[in-house]
Design a protein around this motif. Structure first.
Motif, PDB file in Angstrom:
ATOM      1  N   ARG A 156       3.392  -4.875  -9.058  1.00 47.35           N
ATOM      2  CA  ARG A 156       4.067  -3.820  -8.295  1.00 47.35           C
ATOM      3  C   ARG A 156       5.529  -4.213  -8.112  1.00 47.35           C
ATOM      4  NH1 ARG A 156       3.450  -0.666  -3.281  1.00 47.35           N
ATOM      5  NH2 ARG A 156       1.207  -1.030  -3.312  1.00 47.35           N
TER       6      ARG A 156
ATOM      7  N   ARG B 156       5.223   2.784 -10.819  1.00 46.84           N
ATOM      8  CA  ARG B 156       3.953   2.105 -10.525  1.00 46.84           C
ATOM      9  C   ARG B 156       3.115   2.093 -11.802  1.00 46.84           C
ATOM     10  NH1 ARG B 156      -0.539   2.209  -6.615  1.00 46.84           N
ATOM     11  NH2 ARG B 156       0.831   3.122  -5.049  1.00 46.84           N
ATOM     12  N   THR B 158      -0.096   1.559 -14.058  1.00 49.14           N
ATOM     13  CA  THR B 158      -1.541   1.650 -13.849  1.00 49.14           C
ATOM     14  C   THR B 158      -2.242   1.420 -15.183  1.00 49.14           C
ATOM     15  OG1 THR B 158      -1.790   3.993 -14.396  1.00 49.14           O
ATOM     16  CG2 THR B 158      -1.136   3.479 -12.124  1.00 49.14           C
ATOM     17  N   ASN B 188      -5.373  10.469  -9.307  1.00 50.13           N
ATOM     18  CA  ASN B 188      -5.803   9.085  -9.066  1.00 50.13           C
ATOM     19  C   ASN B 188      -6.363   8.820  -7.663  1.00 50.13           C
ATOM     20  OD1 ASN B 188      -3.805   6.881 -11.141  1.00 50.13           O
ATOM     21  ND2 ASN B 188      -4.515   8.933 -11.589  1.00 50.13           N
ATOM     22  N   PRO B 195      -1.136   6.202  -6.140  1.00 52.71           N
ATOM     23  CA  PRO B 195       0.295   6.376  -6.427  1.00 52.71           C
ATOM     24  C   PRO B 195       0.818   7.545  -5.594  1.00 52.71           C
ATOM     25  CG  PRO B 195      -1.026   6.388  -8.455  1.00 52.71           C
ATOM     26  CD  PRO B 195      -1.979   6.503  -7.304  1.00 52.71           C
ATOM     27  N   THR B 196       1.917   7.339  -4.896  1.00 49.97           N
ATOM     28  CA  THR B 196       2.347   8.348  -3.930  1.00 49.97           C
ATOM     29  C   THR B 196       3.348   9.348  -4.507  1.00 49.97           C
ATOM     30  OG1 THR B 196       3.926   6.715  -3.070  1.00 49.97           O
ATOM     31  CG2 THR B 196       1.829   6.914  -1.924  1.00 49.97           C
ATOM     32  N   GLN B 198       4.282  11.399  -8.265  1.00 48.95           N
ATOM     33  CA  GLN B 198       3.982  11.640  -9.674  1.00 48.95           C
ATOM     34  C   GLN B 198       5.137  12.381 -10.313  1.00 48.95           C
ATOM     35  OE1 GLN B 198       0.414  13.849 -10.695  1.00 48.95           O
ATOM     36  NE2 GLN B 198       0.653  13.219 -12.819  1.00 48.95           N
ATOM     37  N   TYR B 346       4.009   7.277 -12.584  1.00 47.70           N
ATOM     38  CA  TYR B 346       3.853   7.243 -11.132  1.00 47.70           C
ATOM     39  C   TYR B 346       4.935   6.377 -10.509  1.00 47.70           C
ATOM     40  CZ  TYR B 346      -0.761   9.106 -12.240  1.00 47.70           C
ATOM     41  OH  TYR B 346      -1.781   9.877 -12.708  1.00 47.70           O
ATOM     42  N   ASP B 348       6.530   5.452  -6.088  1.00 48.70           N
ATOM     43  CA  ASP B 348       6.100   5.456  -4.690  1.00 48.70           C
ATOM     44  C   ASP B 348       7.150   6.002  -3.738  1.00 48.70           C
ATOM     45  OD1 ASP B 348       3.327   4.570  -4.435  1.00 48.70           O
ATOM     46  OD2 ASP B 348       4.028   2.803  -5.501  1.00 48.70           O
TER      47      ASP B 348
END
Lengths: 367, 367
Positions: A156, B156, B158, B188, B195-196, B198, B346, B348
């Motif tokens: 992260r 982010r 993933t 997700n 993930p906040t 997109q 993604y 945040d």
């Protein structure tokens, strides 16, 4: 053999709409991905079981009003009686005090971790269950901590970079970058989402001091709940703002210090005296403040109890990996003129759990 | 001029321990970083104000029992009366229905966004306040979506990669990679932390179909609470497991569909019919299941109301950026033989808020 719905005890506890929503037939679920193809609003509001029939180890159900047909294995149905599995809440964890690791720490050498799926799986299990593990003999090459993170999940990136150096700086924006002692804390509570895994890799040690300490924040919170339920409840319901600011970042997050799930189980601890802001008075005013500070003090005292803090010293090549939603870390002070140098990075627990699940899948299929 | 503590109304609502914890003197806070240097357990349990004295626009306080001295500006004290600022909960948002954007969408051209701090700040404000914004004229070069993300925060990574392609695949692990319509959902939900943010960047469109839709999940939840408080409460307190599995990942997360803060304010929506698992029966058994499904249906119907869904069509060079804890996205079906191609990634919200704070800092200092 025909049965009425209510006569098969395996179905007794399940509502018809639940069974219908659980149907795994190719009309309801995509065969390739297993993803659900129908919305709840595609299903009739009033669903019932027209007939049920035993077929081998399964039960075939015909639903009313539309005659949809689904098959449910008895094993799968039996599994559904267990409570929801939230692997992040306290029930799924092994809480610990320092003495629980008197014999041995959860640790592996890096070469063994790399060579053996079983060893990797044990380390990741320890991270999820105990909240930490240690790797030894990790090469003291700068940047290697990123390889450690990549072995279990995804890095992260934050304003500190993908990788950050923990060593004494001339003009530190964070007390971590001094020789000062640092009390037990979780990292980056001013971030939301908070990084859920932290890795710290030791490249060089101080001549003296800079020892590490870990505290199980879930145990501290659970003991607080037992000793002082009101204090626990205040910390679980009071949003606290954590803030951090430097030349390149201005972060704030507002969450309770003890995060609980809807059933009240401990799920996340945020604790950091350096970045916590005094909570706003709120409706309860002065009396609320006094109650909050009494609760905060009681939690801090619990965290500081010597029997809770596991202490050890990271040597060059050691890397500690910890659950930053649960395990607090600390260090003793050291001579700022020395060579102590750690490299750190953040990652996330969901990736770790996925990696572990894949390791188990692979071990199962190779049996 | 000497005053007793209680006689200065500016201090009246603050508990002495709160004031002491708020002290910004160089003994209490590091001058460089502003971080707190003392633990709550370093402070006396019983603190009082021995004397208070007006000094210019500030109040100087001498604390008992140790005679510690602190200075508090009246402006700062006045600010502390406002409620805690959680910029992620519904109070900090502007909730919207489709009609609120009848005149214009929150959008900018990419060149203008890059050239102007004021435009960037407006876009990021829209993301935090409305839950989304659109960029136009983003070059249709693969990978550019990563530059868009980097302009506002941190990518982010993933299991889908730092970057993922949304287009029709031969053996899709996810229904997103087909030509099927996709109902409103958050991405997700099987990930924790989810993930906040997109981002979806359109490189090529379908001849027909593949239109986009956005729904404000906070508005849908707020309307559900108004129309059916019990349904809201059931969804806020029932943990639901979301799961995803393919050859390289096995993810699950267990959280309520409507996440609320300790005061009951809406803070997060997780909604995805494809990956939601039927909730375990729990203590309330069959009756609880029926109540849950009624609530879930009511929420889904609210989300599906046509007046809530903002629809538009992404053309090549368009990039939508959305708050994945709040805004649901959908698409209509399209011909799987066509060329539709999006790239996504993604990021945040904490990074976005930090970038916005820095933009405001820079604009303030340049005035």
């Amino acid at each position: 053999m025909m049965k009425t719905a209510s006569s098969d005890p395996a179905l007794h506890e399940f509502a018809p709409i639940w069974l219908r929503d659980s149907c795994g037939c190719p009309e309801c679920r995509d065969v390739g991905s297993g993803q659900r193809l129908v919305s709840i609003t595609d299903l009739p509001a009033d669903v019932w079981l027209t007939t049920t029939r035993a077929v081998g180890d399964s039960i075939e159900v015909v639903f009313g009003p539309d005659g949809h047909r689904g098959v449910f294995s008895r094993d799968w149905l039996a599994e559904q009686h267990s409570p929801p599995e939230d692997d992040r809440a306290e029930d799924a964890k092994r809480l610990w005090a320092a003495g629980d690791f008197a014999v041995a720490l959860p640790e592996r050498s890096w070469p063994r971790y790399l060579a053996s799926e079983a060893d990797r799986a044990e380390c990741l299990s320890a991270l999820l269950r105990d909240g930490f593990f240690l790797l030894r003999d990790v090469p003291c090459q700068p940047g290697t901590v990123l390889s450690v993170a990549a072995s279990m999940g995804f890095v992260r990136e934050t304003n500190y970079g993908r990788l950050f150096d923990v060593r004494v700086e001339a003009t530190p924006a964070n007390l971590a970058f001094t020789g000062l002692p640092i009390a037990p804390h979780t990292d980056n509570p001013y971030r939301d989402p908070v990084p859920t895994v932290q890795l710290l890799h030791c490249l060089a040690t101080a001549a003296e001091g800079g020892d590490s300490g870990l505290v199980d924040g879930f145990l501290a919170a659970a003991r607080l709940r037992a000793a002082d339920p009101l204090a626990f409840e205040i910390l679980a319901r009071t949003p606290v703002t954590f803030a951090y600011s430097d030349a390149t970042a201005e972060l704030r997050a507002t969450r309770p210090m003890i995060g609980v799930d809807p059933r009240g189980r401990i799920r996340e601890v945020r604790f950091n005296g350096r970045s916590m802001q005094p909570p706003r008075p709120g409706r309860e005013g002065r009396a609320g403040m006094l109650a909050f500070y009494a609760a905060y003090r009681a939690f801090t005292e619990m965290i500081m109890r010597p029997e809770l803090m596991l202490t050890f010293r990271l040597g060059p090549g050691d890397c500690v990996v910890l659950d930053n939603t649960r395990v607090l870390h600390a260090r003793t002070g050291f001579d700022a003129a020395g060579e102590r140098h750690l490299q750190g990075c953040y990652a996330d627990l969901d990736g770790v759990a996925s990696t572990l699940a894949l390791l188990r899948r692979s071990r199962k299929s190779s049996r």
